[in-house]
Design an enzyme around this catalytic site. Structure first.
Site, PDB file in Angstrom:
ATOM      1  N   TRP A   1      56.663  50.334  52.214  1.00 20.88           N
ATOM      2  CA  TRP A   1      55.947  50.681  50.985  1.00 20.88           C
ATOM      3  C   TRP A   1      56.946  51.342  50.017  1.00 20.88           C
ATOM      4  O   TRP A   1      57.737  52.200  50.421  1.00 20.88           O
ATOM      5  CB  TRP A   1      54.787  51.638  51.294  1.00 20.88           C
ATOM      6  CG  TRP A   1      54.124  52.091  50.039  1.00 20.88           C
ATOM      7  CD1 TRP A   1      53.121  51.453  49.374  1.00 20.88           C
ATOM      8  CD2 TRP A   1      54.451  53.255  49.261  1.00 20.88           C
ATOM      9  NE1 TRP A   1      52.808  52.142  48.225  1.00 20.88           N
ATOM     10  CE2 TRP A   1      53.611  53.257  48.132  1.00 20.88           C
ATOM     11  CE3 TRP A   1      55.382  54.285  49.402  1.00 20.88           C
ATOM     12  CZ2 TRP A   1      53.657  54.246  47.161  1.00 20.88           C
ATOM     13  CZ3 TRP A   1      55.437  55.276  48.426  1.00 20.88           C
ATOM     14  CH2 TRP A   1      54.568  55.257  47.327  1.00 20.88           C
TER      15      TRP A   1
ATOM     16  N   ASP B   1      41.944  50.701  36.381  1.00 25.84           N
ATOM     17  CA  ASP B   1      42.314  50.677  37.802  1.00 25.84           C
ATOM     18  C   ASP B   1      41.229  51.339  38.654  1.00 25.84           C
ATOM     19  O   ASP B   1      40.064  51.455  38.249  1.00 25.84           O
ATOM     20  CB  ASP B   1      43.707  51.325  37.965  1.00 25.84           C
ATOM     21  CG  ASP B   1      44.507  50.715  39.103  1.00 25.84           C
ATOM     22  OD1 ASP B   1      44.208  51.051  40.270  1.00 25.84           O
ATOM     23  OD2 ASP B   1      45.412  49.904  38.852  1.00 25.84           O
ATOM     24  N   ASP B   2      41.608  51.783  39.814  1.00 28.25           N
ATOM     25  CA  ASP B   2      40.706  52.353  40.824  1.00 28.25           C
ATOM     26  C   ASP B   2      39.867  53.502  40.257  1.00 28.25           C
ATOM     27  O   ASP B   2      40.334  54.246  39.397  1.00 28.25           O
ATOM     28  CB  ASP B   2      41.620  52.884  41.957  1.00 28.25           C
ATOM     29  CG  ASP B   2      40.858  53.115  43.233  1.00 28.25           C
ATOM     30  OD1 ASP B   2      39.627  53.020  43.221  1.00 28.25           O
ATOM     31  OD2 ASP B   2      41.523  53.397  44.252  1.00 28.25           O
TER      32      ASP B   2
ATOM     33  N   ARG C   1      44.029  55.101  54.775  1.00 22.83           N
ATOM     34  CA  ARG C   1      43.541  55.523  53.459  1.00 22.83           C
ATOM     35  C   ARG C   1      42.020  55.708  53.495  1.00 22.83           C
ATOM     36  O   ARG C   1      41.302  55.355  52.571  1.00 22.83           O
ATOM     37  CB  ARG C   1      43.927  54.501  52.386  1.00 22.83           C
ATOM     38  CG  ARG C   1      44.118  55.131  51.025  1.00 22.83           C
ATOM     39  CD  ARG C   1      44.218  54.125  49.901  1.00 22.83           C
ATOM     40  NE  ARG C   1      44.566  54.785  48.657  1.00 22.83           N
ATOM     41  CZ  ARG C   1      44.313  54.312  47.460  1.00 22.83           C
ATOM     42  NH1 ARG C   1      43.736  53.142  47.316  1.00 22.83           N
ATOM     43  NH2 ARG C   1      44.649  54.966  46.379  1.00 22.83           N
TER      44      ARG C   1
ATOM     45  N   LYS D   1      42.739  42.817  38.873  1.00 19.32           N
ATOM     46  CA  LYS D   1      43.800  43.251  39.798  1.00 19.32           C
ATOM     47  C   LYS D   1      43.137  43.377  41.165  1.00 19.32           C
ATOM     48  O   LYS D   1      42.289  44.248  41.379  1.00 19.32           O
ATOM     49  CB  LYS D   1      44.375  44.590  39.330  1.00 19.32           C
ATOM     50  CG  LYS D   1      45.434  45.175  40.268  1.00 19.32           C
ATOM     51  CD  LYS D   1      46.001  46.472  39.681  1.00 19.32           C
ATOM     52  CE  LYS D   1      46.976  47.150  40.623  1.00 19.32           C
ATOM     53  NZ  LYS D   1      47.386  48.465  40.113  1.00 19.32           N
ATOM     54  N   TRP D   2      43.528  42.504  42.099  1.00 16.52           N
ATOM     55  CA  TRP D   2      42.883  42.399  43.414  1.00 16.52           C
ATOM     56  C   TRP D   2      43.776  43.112  44.430  1.00 16.52           C
ATOM     57  O   TRP D   2      44.811  42.595  44.830  1.00 16.52           O
ATOM     58  CB  TRP D   2      42.725  40.925  43.766  1.00 16.52           C
ATOM     59  CG  TRP D   2      42.032  40.605  45.045  1.00 16.52           C
ATOM     60  CD1 TRP D   2      42.452  40.894  46.313  1.00 16.52           C
ATOM     61  CD2 TRP D   2      40.800  39.888  45.191  1.00 16.52           C
ATOM     62  NE1 TRP D   2      41.566  40.416  47.227  1.00 16.52           N
ATOM     63  CE2 TRP D   2      40.537  39.797  46.573  1.00 16.52           C
ATOM     64  CE3 TRP D   2      39.888  39.322  44.295  1.00 16.52           C
ATOM     65  CZ2 TRP D   2      39.406  39.148  47.075  1.00 16.52           C
ATOM     66  CZ3 TRP D   2      38.773  38.678  44.800  1.00 16.52           C
ATOM     67  CH2 TRP D   2      38.537  38.597  46.177  1.00 16.52           C
ATOM     68  N   ASP D   3      43.352  44.302  44.844  1.00 20.23           N
ATOM     69  CA  ASP D   3      44.188  45.153  45.687  1.00 20.23           C
ATOM     70  C   ASP D   3      43.794  45.015  47.161  1.00 20.23           C
ATOM     71  O   ASP D   3      42.708  44.514  47.498  1.00 20.23           O
ATOM     72  CB  ASP D   3      44.000  46.606  45.220  1.00 20.23           C
ATOM     73  CG  ASP D   3      45.224  47.475  45.467  1.00 20.23           C
ATOM     74  OD1 ASP D   3      46.091  47.070  46.252  1.00 20.23           O
ATOM     75  OD2 ASP D   3      45.288  48.571  44.881  1.00 20.23           O
TER      76      ASP D   3
ATOM     77  N   ASN E   1      44.636  47.641  50.489  1.00 21.05           N
ATOM     78  CA  ASN E   1      45.443  48.824  50.756  1.00 21.05           C
ATOM     79  C   ASN E   1      45.586  49.265  52.201  1.00 21.05           C
ATOM     80  O   ASN E   1      45.802  50.455  52.456  1.00 21.05           O
ATOM     81  CB  ASN E   1      44.916  49.987  49.911  1.00 21.05           C
ATOM     82  CG  ASN E   1      45.423  49.874  48.487  1.00 21.05           C
ATOM     83  OD1 ASN E   1      46.621  49.773  48.257  1.00 21.05           O
ATOM     84  ND2 ASN E   1      44.524  49.844  47.539  1.00 21.05           N
TER      85      ASN E   1
ATOM     86  N   ASP F   1      54.548  49.615  44.313  1.00 19.74           N
ATOM     87  CA  ASP F   1      54.007  50.854  43.743  1.00 19.74           C
ATOM     88  C   ASP F   1      55.129  51.720  43.202  1.00 19.74           C
ATOM     89  O   ASP F   1      54.885  52.672  42.468  1.00 19.74           O
ATOM     90  CB  ASP F   1      53.254  51.643  44.813  1.00 19.74           C
ATOM     91  CG  ASP F   1      51.800  51.207  44.889  1.00 19.74           C
ATOM     92  OD1 ASP F   1      51.353  50.482  43.986  1.00 19.74           O
ATOM     93  OD2 ASP F   1      51.114  51.594  45.858  1.00 19.74           O
TER      94      ASP F   1
HETATM   95  C1  DGJ Z   1      47.516  50.618  45.155  1.00 24.00           C
HETATM   96  C2  DGJ Z   1      48.085  49.906  43.962  1.00 24.00           C
HETATM   97  O1  DGJ Z   1      49.321  49.360  44.280  1.00 24.00           O
HETATM   98  C3  DGJ Z   1      48.155  50.855  42.797  1.00 24.00           C
HETATM   99  O2  DGJ Z   1      48.760  50.237  41.697  1.00 24.00           O
HETATM  100  C4  DGJ Z   1      46.764  51.309  42.467  1.00 24.00           C
HETATM  101  O3  DGJ Z   1      46.011  50.216  42.036  1.00 24.00           O
HETATM  102  C5  DGJ Z   1      46.122  51.957  43.683  1.00 24.00           C
HETATM  103  N1  DGJ Z   1      46.208  51.099  44.835  1.00 24.00           N
HETATM  104  C6  DGJ Z   1      44.688  52.301  43.411  1.00 24.00           C
HETATM  105  O4  DGJ Z   1      44.056  52.757  44.517  1.00 24.00           O
END
Ligand code: DGJ
Length: 728
Positions: free
Chosen positions: A199, A366-367, A443, A476-478, A480, A548
């Site tokens: 990361w 964003d989030d 997370r 933006k499809w995240d 995590n 990130d």
């Molecule tokens: C991870 C993404 O890479 C960030 O840019 C951001 O969108 C966060 N998640 C939001 O939780």
């Protein structure tokens, strides 16, 4: 047709102007690999396959021929258990639990175009651009067949490969390993190149000499991962950016994978790549088929640079299905690093307004806009607007921002569920888990079980509703977290090893359905930055958040490494605030912009809180980027100074017609009394005259490439130069 079969000696020759790939059906219908490399010509299909004399400890499947052993036959898709002791390309257990399967060629077919892969992404092209060969091999005992698919591009040094298992027998079998391709090179005198990281430091380049034994890179995380990208290359020891032979292999797949090279006792190299066989199994009932993902092989005899430009051309033109494929990407303002979870709709509108004023074209929320999400401990799965933050609702906000003359984009993380959510209360078994075992959170979230059709349909349903009811032109499809406790409430005990691949197939179904239904939406893929930066995702989503880590110094290595395989138009690159939020470094605004130009430019800064000087600098960056972005998005990329081996970095993009170019030079730390730096440009037209906009001087292309462009003395740390070249 660029594929010929010579009946007389059963040789297949796949070729175009740049490459040749040669195979032969040899004794007892085994399939041997004869050659892969620069284009060659054969007289009547003659090729000398030099077999070894009788070798001690190499068993011989045919007692009438004591020299023939699979242990030293160069092969195309080798199995195990019938005299070859190297790593097999596949593993099967039959109904009785035995591992041996002995595949021989029974048929082949040559045709224009390419058979699309069912349920999986793959490269695409018009029938007249592609020629395919399918070789069918069969195990006589079980009647299981494997179809080896080869597609050659007429004008690119590209060979796509995949395999399909078909159970034509009367008993079920279990696939335990299915590589997408394999071949044996006659020498191991190569360097192994791959992209590793973690990361915030994705796709760093590593190059080591091949050694005896097995060298492999893999992901066991259920996603392609930050740690290893699904790409490997074998480069001749003298291979540089601009000369020498290199073979690249890039897997079009977003799940756990493995790329492997084995150097054997005879110093040959076996290369293969595919779904990771770790904990993989797939039950294949009579009549059923299993399709492997596709792997893209690129051969270059002009170094790593040519290999990369071939991948860039292929992936830009023959992978992306989105209607945005050839469109220049908008300059965006994303509120993540500006506000994190703490915002109101007024604040968002102010940021969007400020962005619009500075020339930006896309706002991305964003989030934190949904459920009750004030931090990352809740609400994934509750995809309804948080009226505490956005009382007017998403429709009104999206319209208000769109009416400012800037697009409205939205962040989502559809594959996830927070244990603290309404969705989890309703469907606690919808996540990937093993019954009676604790569920490991990352997370503070769990992964939805996308192997289940009802879960896929739920995602398709809420995404469709969001996109249909609101004015959203960008998503933006995240994603995590990786997968743990890889079980599903719905898979029978003998199918447990199918979960990871079924997850990926489910994801592809979801992405295919949503992106087809909403072609006007530009999708950006993301996984905590670049944790799922692979060709599979790019089929559906034409760009991704590269990392990130938005620090300009760290980004040099990340973007340089990423460019080994992926074009700049795939890479999100944002200017963020200083001190940087990931590494707390403070590069100059100029350097932050100069790095981010070489990707899809965006900003993650609170534009409502900047001073006039910063605003002016941003406005100038945006204006300049709009002037050059057609070159950056569609041109040929050349790496000039390597940040992994030097303390500087340089690269340039040259338009396809060689009329224009942009060169970036970066020097993170200043040196006293330093050598005068001359940048040896690449890819220019030698006889043409170029004007360098920044210095207003003219040079011949040959001069810039052989004598070089002098870089003025760097004053102060974290600095950089951009030069814009134009033919006069
Ligand atoms: C991870 C993404 O890479 C960030 O840019 C951001 O969108 C966060 N998640 C939001 O939780």
């Amino acid at each position: 047709m660029p594929i010929i079969y010579y009946e007389n000696n059963k040789i297949f020759h796949l070729y175009n102007e740049q490459m040749s790939y040669v195979m032969q059906i040899v004794k007892d219908n085994y399939l041997a690999h004869l050659y892969y490399g620069k284009r060659i010509d054969l007289i009547e299909g003659e090729f000398e396959l030099e077999l070894r004399e009788r070798v001690a400890f190499s068993p011989t499947p045919d007692i009438s021929d004591l020299t023939f052993s699979l242990d030293h036959l160069p092969q195309e898709y080798p199995g195990f258990g019938t005299s070859d002791f190297r790593t097999p390309a596949f593993e099967i257990t039959d109904n009785g639990g035995d591992f041996v399967a002995d595949f021989r060629v029974v048929d082949y077919k040559i045709f224009s175009g390419k058979t699309p892969l069912t349920g999986l992404p793959g490269v695409i092209g018009a029938n007249e651009e592609l020629t395919s060969l399918e070789i069918v091999m069969e195990d006589a005992l079980t009647k299981v067949q494997v179809v080896l698919s080869y597609t050659i591009f007429n004008h690119l040094s590209v060979l796509s490969r995949s395999t399909k298992f078909v159970n034509n027998g009367i008993n079920p079998i279990t696939l335990r390993k299915v590589a997408s391709f394999s071949f044996d090179l006659p020498t191991s005198d190569f360097d192994f190149i791959h992209l590793y990281g973690g990361w915030g430091k994705e796709r760093h380049i590593e190059r080591t000499k091949l050694i005896n034994g097995i060298q492999a890179v893999e992901s066991k995380r259920g996603v392609s991962s930050h740690q290893h990208n699904p790409f490997i290359a074998l480069a001749a020891p003298d291979c540089t950016e601009d000369s020498g032979h290199v073979y690249g292999a890039s897997l079009v797949y977003s799940g756990s994978f493995k790329g492997l090279v084995e150097v054997d006792q005879f110093e040959t190299a076996r290369v293969m790549m595919g779904i990771n066989d770790f904990q993989f199994s797939w039950k294949l009932t009579p009549g059923a088929t299993f399709q492997s993902p596709e792997c893209i092989l690129v051969f270059s005899d002009q170094g790593l640079g040519k290999m990369s430009r071939t991948y860039h051309d292929l992936y830009r033109n023959h992978l992306v299905k989105s209607t945005f494929k050839d469109k220049e990407r908008p300059v965006l303002i994303n509120n993540w690093e500006a506000t994190y979870f703490d915002f109101t709709s007024e604040k968002l509108v102010e940021i969007a307004k400020a962005g619009k004023k500075l020339g930006m074209e896309q706002f991305v929320l964003d989030d934190g806009w949904f459920g009750k999400r004030d931090n990352d401990d809740s609400s994934l799965g509750d995809w309804f607007v948080d009226e505490r933050k956005i009382p007017e609702g998403m429709k009104a906000l999206s319209e208000e921002i769109t009416n400012l003359g800037i697009g409205f984009g939205l962040w989502v993380e559809p594959e996830m569920v927070s244990p603290n959510s309404e969705l989890y209360q309703k469907h606690p078994d919808w996540c990937v888990h093993i019954q009676n075992r604790p569920r490991t959170e990352a997370r503070q979230q769990l992964v939805l079980d996308l192997s289940r059709t009802e879960v896929q349909d739920y995602i398709i349903g809420f995404m469709d509703k969001l996109l249909s009811e609101n004015k959203i032109n960008y998503v933006k499809w995240d994603m995590n977290r990786p997968l743990t406790e890889m079980g599903s409430a719905c898979l029978a005990s003998e199918q447990k090893g199918e979960l990871q691949h079924r997850y990926v197939l489910g994801l592809y179904r979801v992405l295919d359905t949503i992106t087809k239904k909403h072609p006007h939406v530009l999708f950006e893929s993301c996984s905590g930055g670049g944790g799922r930066f692979d060709p599979g995702m790019f089929q559906y989503m034409p760009q991704a958040w590269t990392s990130d880590d938005s620090d300009a110094v760290e980004r040099l290595k990340i973007q340089y490494g990423t460019s080994l395989v992926y074009p700049l138009i795939f890479m999100g690159a944002h200017v963020s605030d200083v001190p940087n939020h990931q590494v707390f470094r403070s590069p100059l605004m100029k350097m932050r912009g100069d790095v981010a130009y070489f990707g899809n430019l965006g900003y993650e800064i609170d534009l409502t809180a900047i001073d006039d000087e910063t605003a002016l600098a941003i406005e100038q960056q945006v204006t300049y980027y709009k002037e050059i972005r057609h070159i950056l998005h569609h041109g040929d990329f050349y790496r000039i100074v390597n940040p992994f081996t030097t303390d500087a970095c340089a690269w340039m993009m040259v338009s396809k017609n060689q009329n224009k170019a942009v060169l970036g030079y970066y020097q993170p730390l200043v040196k006293p009394n330093a050598q005068i730096v001359k940048m040896m440009c690449k890819g220019l037209e030698p006889k043409a005259t170029y004007l360098v906009k920044e210095t207003n001087k003219q040079y011949k292309g040959s001069y810039l490439m052989e004598v070089g462009l002098v870089i003025p003395t760097i004053k102060g740390d974290y600095n950089s130069y951009i030069f814009t070249l134009k033919q006069v």
